[in-house]
Design a protein around this motif. Sequence first.
Motif, mmCIF file in Angstrom:
data_model
loop_
_atom_site.group_PDB
_atom_site.id
_atom_site.type_symbol
_atom_site.label_atom_id
_atom_site.label_comp_id
_atom_site.label_asym_id
_atom_site.label_seq_id
_atom_site.Cartn_x
_atom_site.Cartn_y
_atom_site.Cartn_z
ATOM 1 N N THR A 93 -16.939 -13.441 126.308
ATOM 2 C CA THR A 93 -18.044 -14.162 126.931
ATOM 3 C C THR A 93 -17.702 -15.649 126.925
ATOM 4 O O THR A 93 -17.720 -16.286 125.865
ATOM 5 C CB THR A 93 -19.358 -13.921 126.162
ATOM 6 N N PRO A 94 -17.367 -16.237 128.090
ATOM 7 C CA PRO A 94 -16.814 -17.594 128.101
ATOM 8 C C PRO A 94 -17.818 -18.709 128.355
ATOM 9 O O PRO A 94 -17.420 -19.858 128.524
ATOM 10 C CB PRO A 94 -15.835 -17.521 129.269
ATOM 11 N N GLY A 95 -19.097 -18.415 128.431
ATOM 12 C CA GLY A 95 -20.060 -19.468 128.763
ATOM 13 C C GLY A 95 -20.020 -19.787 130.249
ATOM 14 O O GLY A 95 -19.963 -18.896 131.094
ATOM 15 N N SER A 96 -19.992 -21.058 130.591
ATOM 16 C CA SER A 96 -20.099 -21.462 131.992
ATOM 17 C C SER A 96 -18.755 -21.679 132.673
ATOM 18 O O SER A 96 -18.712 -22.132 133.814
ATOM 19 C CB SER A 96 -20.931 -22.753 132.081
ATOM 20 N N ALA A 97 -17.652 -21.391 132.015
ATOM 21 C CA ALA A 97 -16.338 -21.643 132.600
ATOM 22 C C ALA A 97 -16.102 -20.763 133.823
ATOM 23 O O ALA A 97 -16.498 -19.588 133.862
ATOM 24 C CB ALA A 97 -15.251 -21.394 131.565
ATOM 25 N N GLU A 98 -15.473 -21.327 134.832
ATOM 26 C CA GLU A 98 -15.150 -20.597 136.058
ATOM 27 C C GLU A 98 -13.817 -19.876 135.900
ATOM 28 O O GLU A 98 -12.887 -20.397 135.271
ATOM 29 C CB GLU A 98 -15.081 -21.558 137.245
ATOM 30 N N VAL A 99 -13.707 -18.698 136.495
ATOM 31 C CA VAL A 99 -12.500 -17.902 136.316
ATOM 32 C C VAL A 99 -11.271 -18.603 136.875
ATOM 33 O O VAL A 99 -10.177 -18.507 136.294
ATOM 34 C CB VAL A 99 -12.673 -16.504 136.939
ATOM 35 N N ASP A 100 -11.395 -19.314 137.982
ATOM 36 C CA ASP A 100 -10.236 -20.020 138.531
ATOM 37 C C ASP A 100 -9.716 -21.078 137.563
ATOM 38 O O ASP A 100 -8.507 -21.275 137.424
ATOM 39 C CB ASP A 100 -10.595 -20.673 139.872
ATOM 40 N N ASP A 101 -10.643 -21.736 136.875
ATOM 41 C CA ASP A 101 -10.242 -22.730 135.879
ATOM 42 C C ASP A 101 -9.549 -22.061 134.694
ATOM 43 O O ASP A 101 -8.599 -22.610 134.118
ATOM 44 C CB ASP A 101 -11.456 -23.523 135.390
ATOM 45 N N ILE A 102 -10.034 -20.884 134.342
ATOM 46 C CA ILE A 102 -9.441 -20.171 133.209
ATOM 47 C C ILE A 102 -8.043 -19.679 133.562
ATOM 48 O O ILE A 102 -7.115 -19.775 132.754
ATOM 49 C CB ILE A 102 -10.360 -19.008 132.780
ATOM 50 N N ILE A 103 -7.864 -19.168 134.763
ATOM 51 C CA ILE A 103 -6.533 -18.740 135.187
ATOM 52 C C ILE A 103 -5.578 -19.923 135.186
ATOM 53 O O ILE A 103 -4.426 -19.823 134.720
ATOM 54 C CB ILE A 103 -6.599 -18.075 136.578
ATOM 55 N N GLU A 104 -6.052 -21.067 135.662
ATOM 56 C CA GLU A 104 -5.221 -22.271 135.641
ATOM 57 C C GLU A 104 -4.883 -22.675 134.211
ATOM 58 O O GLU A 104 -3.775 -23.123 133.914
ATOM 59 C CB GLU A 104 -5.955 -23.407 136.348
#
Length: 336
Positions: free
Chosen positions: A248-259
Amino acid sequence: MADQANATVLIAGASGFAGALAARIIDRHPYFNLSAITSRSDAGKPLSELYPHHRVPLTLEELDLDRHGDVDAAIVAYPHGASAPLVAELLEGGVKVIDLSADFRLRDLATYEEYYVKHPHPELISEAVYGLPELYRAQIAETDLVAGPGCYPTAAILTLAPLARAGLLDDVVIDAKSGVSGAGRGATQKTHFVSVDENVTPYGVGTHRHAPEIDQELDAQGAKGIQVTFTPHLLPLDQGELVSCYVTPGSAEVDDIIELYEEAYAAEPFVDVVTRPPGVRDVRETNLCAINVQEDPRTGKILAFGAIDNLWKGTSSQAVQSLNLMFGRDETEGLL
């Protein structure tokens, strides 16, 4: 200590899966020379009799440090608790050591003794560096004692470390699966074929000894006080390991996480961030960890998958990766 251009290496406990594979890799290594291989139970047998596919032309011997201790390095593949006394003797003799047991993985003595046995040499715990090169490269290069990580922690920590460093690991469930070789040669020989074939079984539920190891290293990466939910499963495979991590990552966007992952591992020779969930065949008999990150749009959870070969990146080839660093070699030497 041996005085020659190449470094000599002893493999102690070479009749087990991890020790035998380490012997194979060292035997073919362009810099390290395989000095001797030892076994308490199979002394006198050629290693090729136990493992013909490794094609190592040495015979297992009973360990005698008067004969075998004049080496530059040793990989110790003894059981938990039995390893530490030999490690202490080798260090006293000026030998660089990589220990494949759990004896020096956990930094807290009480935690080690809760999950394993009474520690024979607790004074050495603080000297050991956790042998995950992607996280501890500089420290491994300077130490004489590396604690080889467990195979499940290797996959889980690499798969989750970028999220831990970014403060995105409040809640983690790790669904892990491994082939039967992860239990070791002795346990594997006792496992009846019909209990494993066409079956999948959870084990160590809520009590598995790798959970505090994963907690320790994710905490060190920034996920302070984390306690993961970790459940391993046994698959009818000889080797290979997959961790499926639900975060559960909170408000982080998946594209940002992949980056985040791509940046974290862009320069890593043995971590591949891939575009689809990896399978264990993708990394079989390699020192690679393949990682994929996706989002479940319905729940907002991040799904992070990591695949390794439990005997290679999870144990023996990762040990050689660390050994390369300890001797100032390119860490990919003998592993590509």
